[in-house]
Structures are given as C-alpha cells and as structure tokens.
Design an enzyme around this catalytic site. Sequence first.
Site, PDB file in Angstrom:
ATOM      1  N   GLY A 107       0.804  -1.209   0.000  1.00  0.00           N
ATOM      2  CA  GLY A 107       0.000   0.000   0.000  1.00  0.00           C
ATOM      3  C   GLY A 107       0.837   1.258   0.000  1.00  0.00           C
TER       4      GLY A 107
ATOM      5  N   ASP B 166      -1.858  -8.366   1.447  1.00  0.00           N
ATOM      6  CA  ASP B 166      -0.673  -8.574   0.614  1.00  0.00           C
ATOM      7  C   ASP B 166      -0.405 -10.055   0.392  1.00  0.00           C
ATOM      8  OD1 ASP B 166       0.420  -5.759   0.265  1.00  0.00           O
ATOM      9  OD2 ASP B 166       0.254  -5.859   2.438  1.00  0.00           O
TER      10      ASP B 166
ATOM     11  N   HIS C 238      -0.048   0.741  11.248  1.00  0.00           N
ATOM     12  CA  HIS C 238      -1.300   1.457  11.069  1.00  0.00           C
ATOM     13  C   HIS C 238      -1.962   1.784  12.403  1.00  0.00           C
ATOM     14  CE1 HIS C 238      -0.696  -1.381   7.630  1.00  0.00           C
ATOM     15  NE2 HIS C 238      -0.687  -0.229   7.010  1.00  0.00           N
TER      16      HIS C 238
END
Length: 335
Positions: A56, A112, A221
């Site tokens: 990402g 992923d 994140h």
Amino acid sequence: MKHSKKFINDPKQIGNEAISGYLKASSGFLHQVGDKNVLVANNIPDNKVGILTGGGLAAEPLFMGYVGKNMADCAVIGNINAAPSPFDILIGTQAIHQGKGVLYIYNNYFGDVMTFDMAQELAMDEGIKVETVCVYDNVGSAPLEEITSRKGNMGAIYVLKIAGAASSGIYDLCQLKGIVEKARDNTRSLIVVGDTGYYLESGDPMFEMPFDEIEYGVGLHGEPGLFRDKVEPVDRVVEKVMNILLPDLKCKKGDAVVAMVNSMGATSITELFIINRKLNEILDQRSVSVVHNDVGFFYTSQDMVGFSITLMKLDEELTTFFYEPAYSFSYKFSP
C-alpha cells in the site's frame, strides 16, 4: 477530535498524483508500465532473477522508493493502506522476468499475502517460476514462538538490500530465496509511538493516545502494541527497546549487525540522532559491532510521532551481500 490539515486534491487521486510526482523526481532510474502503478528499474542486468516488491501507498517511501541498482527491480503499488492488484503484480512480473524466475518480497499483511499468492498462481500458469519471501520482522505484533504471524515493517528494506545484491550474482531462484529467507530471519524491528498519525485522505486520527504515555510495539497502522508506559527520557526508552530486540534476535557478544533508526513521520532527525547515540552505546557495551548504521525517514506512517529501531544480524555471507553498493531513490549505500 483533532484533525490534521493535508495538502491534497481529490482523495481518490492521491496515489496517481503521488506516483506521477515521484516519477518526475526519479525518471533517471525507473519507469512506469503503461498507466498501471507498476514501477520498473531501468537497465536491469541480463539473465538475473527478478526482485519484485509492493504494498500500500501510505507506508512511505515503501515500496517505490526501493527500486534501483542492487535493490528491487519492480514495485507494485496499491491504494493507501491497500494491497496491490494481483493482475498488476503479474504485469510487473512479466516486465522483469528474464527466464530465471522472479522472487516476490512483501510484508506480512493479510491483503498482501492474498494478492501476492494469487499473482504467483497467475504467473506460474504462464510458465514463470515465482518464489516468495514474506517479511515478518515486527517484534511487537506476536511472540517469538509465533514469529510467522508477525507483521512486516522496516526490516523489508534490509531484506531487499540483501536480495538485490545477491540476485546480481546468483541465478538460481531457489538458492536466492534461501539467502533472502536467512536475511529475513535475522531481522527484527520495534516501533515506539508517542502520538497518533492522521489519515492522509481525511485528516482523521488513526488512534487515541494519552498525552503523558508512549506505546511500545505499535503496528504500522496504529495496531495495539506490547504495552504502554509513561513518557520518560529517551535513553530509558531505547534501553527498553533494546531489551526486547536483542534477546528476540538472540544477539550476543561478538555478533555484528546493521542498525536502522527510522522516523515514523513526525519525529525529527535531531531526535533520531539522540536515539541513535544511545543505541550505539548499548551495542558497544554488549560488544556487538555495528557494521553499518542508517538514520532517517525510511518507512513512515504518515505523520505518526514515534520511531523504530531495526537490527539485522549478519554472518559472513550476509555481510558480503550487504557491502555491495546500492542505489535507489530512498536508499543508497557505498561501501
């Protein structure tokens, strides 16, 4: 709730516009395949095993920043915090395949893993040999006995460094994979966070953090870490980080490592140098030699306040490959 100002246009165009600007800044050593977010190095040597990475966009400057000489040959970029398309990965695979196969290197996140596995199947259906190395260096995301469940973070940079150098002289895909897996298995990272970052699309905070606390082992994140503690002088913070990393890596007197001190986005270079000073002091006290030391912005999470420390333990083989020169937009090494 506090929000952060962001210098963007249409949130849906962040990826396309960022990649366009990146290409203008780095057109000398990579190019885009069509209109896809597939970036390929120029002047890839003949007959080498291709090295492909991706993920990402928000994990800056991964992954496009690490395409170049003795680094990755291709990066495939997904949307912000989203895995790239398996069909785009296939396009990248086709672009760098020279008959020796392609090695995928990516971080251990569910999206992923799923898309790279799908791309591997697509490539194999076309007769392209593909092997994968999934990076799981984040000590804060799972205990050592569940190491393959850990997420991947900054350690991917050193793994790519080893893979890029080794692929310049090793033309057997399986042999290369073994070397890269050894690099992966000898790499550990830990993130310490003092305050949240803010999502690029909206300016909303990723999570809430009390003013007087820091958290050890946070995910890229904002995933919960190992524990929270009160704010204290950074020397003590670094000591706690090293007391987690070194036993996990089984690092002992006489070992050699490469070490990275990385900003999570909003932590200054001055702070990183103070952290690096203590890191080197601790390793010196333990008679662990630092073969190479990186300090800077290598893998951030927007404007998160915090830092990470990454260690890769070297043996003779890994040392040889690490000392090969490397050049990409975001990482350069000259022995």
